[in-house]
Scaffold this motif. Structure first.
Motif, mmCIF file in Angstrom:
data_model
loop_
_atom_site.group_PDB
_atom_site.id
_atom_site.type_symbol
_atom_site.label_atom_id
_atom_site.label_comp_id
_atom_site.label_asym_id
_atom_site.label_seq_id
_atom_site.Cartn_x
_atom_site.Cartn_y
_atom_site.Cartn_z
ATOM 1 N N VAL A 678 37.439 87.433 96.418
ATOM 2 C CA VAL A 678 36.466 86.568 95.753
ATOM 3 C C VAL A 678 35.049 87.056 96.035
ATOM 4 C CG1 VAL A 678 35.516 84.231 95.708
ATOM 5 C CG2 VAL A 678 37.983 84.566 95.772
ATOM 6 N N ARG A 679 34.783 87.444 97.284
ATOM 7 C CA ARG A 679 33.434 87.910 97.632
ATOM 8 C C ARG A 679 33.083 89.203 96.909
ATOM 9 N NH1 ARG A 679 31.511 91.065 101.672
ATOM 10 N NH2 ARG A 679 33.592 91.277 102.573
ATOM 11 N N GLU A 680 34.046 90.137 96.808
ATOM 12 C CA GLU A 680 33.778 91.396 96.127
ATOM 13 C C GLU A 680 33.587 91.207 94.628
ATOM 14 O OE1 GLU A 680 36.853 94.128 97.046
ATOM 15 O OE2 GLU A 680 36.119 94.549 99.070
ATOM 16 N N ARG A 681 34.185 90.164 94.055
ATOM 17 C CA ARG A 681 34.121 89.956 92.617
ATOM 18 C C ARG A 681 33.154 88.828 92.243
ATOM 19 N NH1 ARG A 681 39.434 88.077 91.073
ATOM 20 N NH2 ARG A 681 38.558 88.104 88.971
ATOM 21 N N ARG A 682 32.246 88.507 93.159
ATOM 22 C CA ARG A 682 31.360 87.378 92.877
ATOM 23 C C ARG A 682 30.490 87.630 91.646
ATOM 24 N NH1 ARG A 682 29.528 89.947 97.421
ATOM 25 N NH2 ARG A 682 27.370 90.707 97.412
ATOM 26 N N ARG A 683 30.080 88.876 91.402
ATOM 27 C CA ARG A 683 29.251 89.141 90.221
ATOM 28 C C ARG A 683 30.040 88.940 88.922
ATOM 29 N NH1 ARG A 683 24.597 91.603 88.512
ATOM 30 N NH2 ARG A 683 24.758 92.922 86.654
ATOM 31 N N PRO A 684 31.240 89.538 88.736
ATOM 32 C CA PRO A 684 32.004 89.245 87.510
ATOM 33 C C PRO A 684 32.344 87.766 87.356
ATOM 34 C CG PRO A 684 32.900 91.169 88.617
ATOM 35 C CD PRO A 684 31.899 90.569 89.546
ATOM 36 N N LEU A 685 32.649 87.091 88.482
ATOM 37 C CA LEU A 685 32.964 85.663 88.390
ATOM 38 C C LEU A 685 31.739 84.861 87.946
ATOM 39 C CD1 LEU A 685 35.137 85.242 91.623
ATOM 40 C CD2 LEU A 685 35.938 85.129 89.264
ATOM 41 N N ALA A 686 30.572 85.215 88.484
ATOM 42 C CA ALA A 686 29.356 84.509 88.074
ATOM 43 C C ALA A 686 29.045 84.765 86.604
ATOM 44 C CB ALA A 686 28.184 84.946 88.954
ATOM 45 N N LEU A 687 29.288 85.986 86.127
ATOM 46 C CA LEU A 687 29.061 86.294 84.712
ATOM 47 C C LEU A 687 30.009 85.498 83.817
ATOM 48 C CD1 LEU A 687 28.509 90.161 84.915
ATOM 49 C CD2 LEU A 687 26.804 88.430 84.329
ATOM 50 N N LEU A 688 31.269 85.379 84.238
ATOM 51 C CA LEU A 688 32.218 84.587 83.455
ATOM 52 C C LEU A 688 31.802 83.123 83.421
ATOM 53 C CD1 LEU A 688 35.607 86.120 84.665
ATOM 54 C CD2 LEU A 688 34.636 86.289 82.367
ATOM 55 N N ALA A 689 31.358 82.597 84.555
ATOM 56 C CA ALA A 689 30.910 81.205 84.585
ATOM 57 C C ALA A 689 29.676 81.016 83.703
ATOM 58 C CB ALA A 689 30.606 80.783 86.021
ATOM 59 N N ALA A 690 28.744 81.988 83.731
ATOM 60 C CA ALA A 690 27.560 81.892 82.900
ATOM 61 C C ALA A 690 27.900 81.981 81.417
ATOM 62 C CB ALA A 690 26.569 83.002 83.278
ATOM 63 N N ALA A 691 28.989 82.678 81.094
ATOM 64 C CA ALA A 691 29.409 82.798 79.693
ATOM 65 C C ALA A 691 30.161 81.564 79.212
ATOM 66 C CB ALA A 691 30.277 84.040 79.518
ATOM 67 N N GLY A 692 30.399 80.590 80.084
ATOM 68 C CA GLY A 692 31.025 79.351 79.665
ATOM 69 C C GLY A 692 32.469 79.186 80.057
ATOM 70 N N VAL A 693 33.011 80.084 80.838
ATOM 71 C CA VAL A 693 34.397 79.935 81.276
ATOM 72 C C VAL A 693 34.472 78.797 82.304
ATOM 73 C CG1 VAL A 693 36.350 81.053 82.405
ATOM 74 C CG2 VAL A 693 34.857 82.380 80.901
ATOM 75 N N PRO A 694 35.330 77.786 82.081
ATOM 76 C CA PRO A 694 35.397 76.656 83.019
ATOM 77 C C PRO A 694 35.853 77.088 84.409
ATOM 78 C CG PRO A 694 36.457 76.112 80.934
ATOM 79 C CD PRO A 694 36.184 77.582 80.897
ATOM 80 N N ARG A 695 35.382 76.318 85.377
ATOM 81 C CA ARG A 695 35.769 76.626 86.758
ATOM 82 C C ARG A 695 37.266 76.471 86.963
ATOM 83 N NH1 ARG A 695 32.543 73.295 91.097
ATOM 84 N NH2 ARG A 695 30.879 74.520 90.137
ATOM 85 N N SER A 696 37.883 75.516 86.269
ATOM 86 C CA SER A 696 39.322 75.316 86.424
ATOM 87 C C SER A 696 40.103 76.533 85.937
ATOM 88 C CB SER A 696 39.753 74.066 85.654
ATOM 89 O OG SER A 696 39.439 74.196 84.264
ATOM 90 N N VAL A 697 39.625 77.197 84.901
ATOM 91 C CA VAL A 697 40.298 78.398 84.399
ATOM 92 C C VAL A 697 40.239 79.508 85.446
ATOM 93 C CG1 VAL A 697 40.233 80.205 82.644
ATOM 94 C CG2 VAL A 697 39.895 77.820 81.994
#
Length: 777
Positions: A678-697
């Protein structure tokens, strides 16, 4: 290049462009400890895994020293009956009893002269009415007045460590007056001229050896896997740093040395933590007891050879794992920096450990000599290789599986795509769980197939026997009459004889009609009757029996007269259902008036227990305790395990506890690596969240990323566990028994770990999805 790596390498003239071992190692250490909080977290996590492995392996390395010291103390306390000229012997009577299922080992001693031998652990022989007890027994006596009543003597001291196998031993040395001749007491009595005889070497049970060896391999292999996984923590970040160095002109061997030095920092810290943890566990050793087995602190010392092996093996394993993972960094550093798709894995060599392990176990001869080092080495190596093959196969199996997955919900697609890009890290996450499950499944099935031959054979719960001397028999009956748990008491005196026709031992029992009717299916009995139970000896009326001493077991016992089996004996069944065995010829007192028995006649009280008799055996032993060595209580619910049964139970308990510990350890490893992902992928995860992907997904995606590898890991573990169990059962010559319930419980435990790890990783996932994680430098 990241900001951390830039700070660690500035100024540029510090780059180790020349082939210098000291500068390469110095840079590796700077990268490990000079990168701020992130670097230290990486060091601590890696050191934790190595430290746990060091502590556990040092405990395993101490087992030989523990057992050796215990055997030495036991041998030093063994009595020797060989006559020594000029030595006044010590009269000794063993008096073992049971307290709540635990053995109390005791000896009553009487010195016949000023120089009589003294057992180790006590300074002098206790006098009549005195007793010396072990610290563990002293604690129980202080807490239980009933047990204290079993030993009415005055406690004059405690047994030192030299007189005990371990700190949990329940033992005592009691003093007594002059004893009757040993021949009249029986095998419990002897004249001792010295202590310190060599303990007779017991035959090694191949089943116990195989179960212990394979079980040890099943517990140690996960430790080594844990070390390998711990050395790969933050592997992606390290690969990117080293790839940047490679692009800057650092040579391939320099990269290897830098990576080795960086890894050795975690190894060194791990060794310090592991050694400190081992020393702490060592101090707690006297407080740990498993089925009566315990160890003094001074016993827990690692074997020097094994300690050196641990010091050499763990760094080599950790560094070797890192160097093997650097193939892409050295060959294609630009692809590492750009997060390129990994090269497709080859599968043929991954099956070599499994095939080699199965081959070694097949090569081991069933029923071979378990005492030889070569045979043990073959079995241990085969089991370890087969288990080590599970994490080797998992990355290849996961890559081939996820490569064929298509479609599904968004969370599923995100998880599958991530697994397709990097299947190695998720496979490492679950590899420890897979090895633990494989070993646990194999050992549970082996214990299931072998457990029946070590099941304790207990006497009928409704009966307890009290062996005593003829002189104390009436007192025993009177003492037992006052015990509430006792429903009936019957006294019987046994006389040994040898049949002139069959030359076999025959037991003549003189007892009352009440005892006969309580224990046999006899409708009517009057004093003067005689009964002939149906036994394989087929004693008949008119047979001449030669009376011999009850404890004269030599090939030609000395005769003490004869007895002719009277006519008119009533044939009866041997015993009622659950009743005790009385003897081969039963006489009432009037029928035995012409019988002149030898001096060493045995007496026994048959005690029938009342309903609801929990702990009755202990209360009976307490009631007759004042008679000291003259009574011996057995039967009922307090039967002892044999040495093999106790060893099997100890091994089984140790393997079960070890499986639980290693499974928890694998869960911790899985959580650490999941947090790292999770820590290594924090940037892609933040980009997905910014693009509207729900946290539950994204949360479900994290769950699938762990669940899919674990499903494959469980399947591989079940296959490996069944295969290992079948190969071990072949060595034992026992049929394979598959308990799908046990397998299901173990597999379910693995899936429960996935849910727990996912739940614990959710806070890190929420942190990684914050908008500031998109920021870069």
């Amino acid at each position: 290049m990241t900001a951390t790596a830039t700070r660690a390498l500035s100024p540029l003239h510090d780059l180790p462009v020349r082939n210098s071992w000291p500068r390469d190692f110095a840079l590796g250490i700077r990268l490990a400890v000079g990168g701020g909080r992130t670097a230290w977290v990486r060091v601590v996590l890696g050191a934790f895994g190595i430290g746990v492995a060091v502590a556990v392996l040092l405990v395993f390395a101490s087992i030989g020293h523990v057992l050796g010291n215990q055997d030495a103390r036991v041998s030093a306390g063994l009595p020797r009956a060989e006559v020594v000229a000029g030595v006044a012997p010590t009269e000794l009577v063993r008096d073992d009893s049971v307290y709540r299922g635990r053995l109390i080992s005791g000896q009553y001693l009487h010195g016949t002269g000023p120089g009589s031998p003294v057992p180790p652990g006590i300074g002098r022989l206790p006098g009549a009415g005195e007793i010396v007890v072990s610290p563990a027994l002293a604690g129980l006596m202080a807490a239980d007045p009933g047990l204290r009543a079993r030993f009415p003597q005055r406690v004059v001291g405690t047994i030192a460590d030299a007189g005990l196998r371990g700190p949990a031993d329940l033992a005592f040395f009691g003093g007594t007056g002059p004893l009757p001749p040993a021949a009249e007491i029986g095998p419990r009595a002897m004249e001792v001229y010295a202590f310190g005889g060599a303990e007779p070497e017991a035959a090694t049970d191949p089943t116990l050896v195989i179960v212990a060896v394979v079980g040890g391999a099943a517990l140690l292999v996960p430790m080594l896997i844990f070390v390998a996984v711990s050395s790969r923590i933050a592997g992606a970040q390290r690969d990117r740093r080293l790839a940047a160095l490679r692009l800057a002109g650092v040579g391939a061997w320099q990269v290897r040395r830098i990576a080795a030095a960086e890894t050795l920092v975690s190894v060194a810290v791990g060794f310090v933590l592991g050694t400190a943890a081992f020393l702490g566990l060592r101090l707690l050793a006297p407080r740990v007891e498993v089925l009566g087995w315990s160890a003094f602190t001074s016993d827990v010392v690692p074997s020097p050879v094994l300690a050196v092996l641990i010091v050499v093996l763990l760094p080599v394993l950790a560094v070797g794992t890192v160097l093997v993972s650097l193939r892409r960094t050295i060959i294609e550093p630009l692809g590492v920096v750009r997060d390129g798709k990994p090269v497709r894995r080859r599968g043929w060599w991954r099956f070599v450990p499994v095939v080699a392990g199965a081959g070694l176990l097949l090569a081991a001869a069933p029923g071979g000599d378990p005492g030889t080092a070569s045979w043990i080495a073959i079995v241990a190596t085969g089991a370890a290789a087969l288990l080590a093959g599970v994490p080797t196969i998992l990355p290849w199996l996961l890559e081939r599986t996820v490569g064929r997955l298509r479609g599904g919900a968004p969370s599923w697609q995100l998880a599958v795509r991530r697994l397709q890009l990097d299947s190695g890290t998720p496979a490492r996450v679950v590899s420890g769980v897979a090895v633990v499950l494989a070993g646990a499944i194999a050992m549970q099935l082996v214990l299931l197939s072998t457990g029946s031959q070590y099941a304790p054979e207990r006497a009928a719960d409704d009966w307890v026997t009290v062996d005593t001397t003829p002189a104390a028999a009436d007192q025993v009956a009177a003492d037992l009459a006052g015990v509430p748990a006792v429903a009936q008491v019957g006294l019987a005196r046994s006389i040994s004889a040898v049949s002139a026709a069959s030359h076999e031992r025959v037991t003549i029992v003189v007892t009352s009609c009440a005892t006969i009717q309580r224990t046999l299916a006899v409708p009517h009995c009057t004093d003067g009757d005689a009964f002939l139970p149906r036994t394989p000896l087929q004693t008949r009326p008119g047979d001449v029996l030669t009376l011999v001493g009850a404890h004269d077991t030599g090939p030609r016992p000395r005769p003490h007269g004869t007895f002719t089996v009277p006519a008119g004996l009533v044939p009866v069944p041997q015993r009622l259902s659950g009743g005790p065995y009385l003897g081969d010829v039963l006489l009432t007192p009037a029928a035995a008036t012409h019988l002149t028995p030898p001096a060493d006649v045995t007496a026994r009280a048959w005690v029938r227990l009342a309903p609801g008799h929990a702990g009755a055996t202990d209360r009976i032993a307490n009631a007759v305790g004042a008679l000291t060595w003259q009574t011996f209580v057995s039967g009922g619910t307090g039967d002892l395990l044999t040495a093999d049964q106790k060893t099997f139970a100890t091994i089984s308990t140790g393997l079960n506890a070890g499986s639980i510990f290693t499974l928890l350890l694998a869960g911790v490893s899985m959580l650490v690596l999941a947090l790292e992902q999770v820590r290594e992928r924090r940037r892609p995860l933040a980009l997905l969240a910014a693009a509207g992907v729900p946290r539950s997904v994204l949360a479900r995606s994290l769950l699938w990323q762990t669940a899919v590898p674990l499903v494959l890991a469980v399947l591989a573990a079940v296959a490996a566990g069944l295969g290992l169990a079948a190969l071990v059962d072949r060595l034992l010559g026992t049929p394979v028994k598959v308990d799908w319930t046990t397998i299901g419980v173990l597999a379910g435990t693995g899936f429960a770990l996935v849910l727990l790890v996912t739940a614990l990783a959710l806070p890190a996932l929420r942190t990684a999805m914050r908008p500031d994680s998109i920021r870069t430098e």
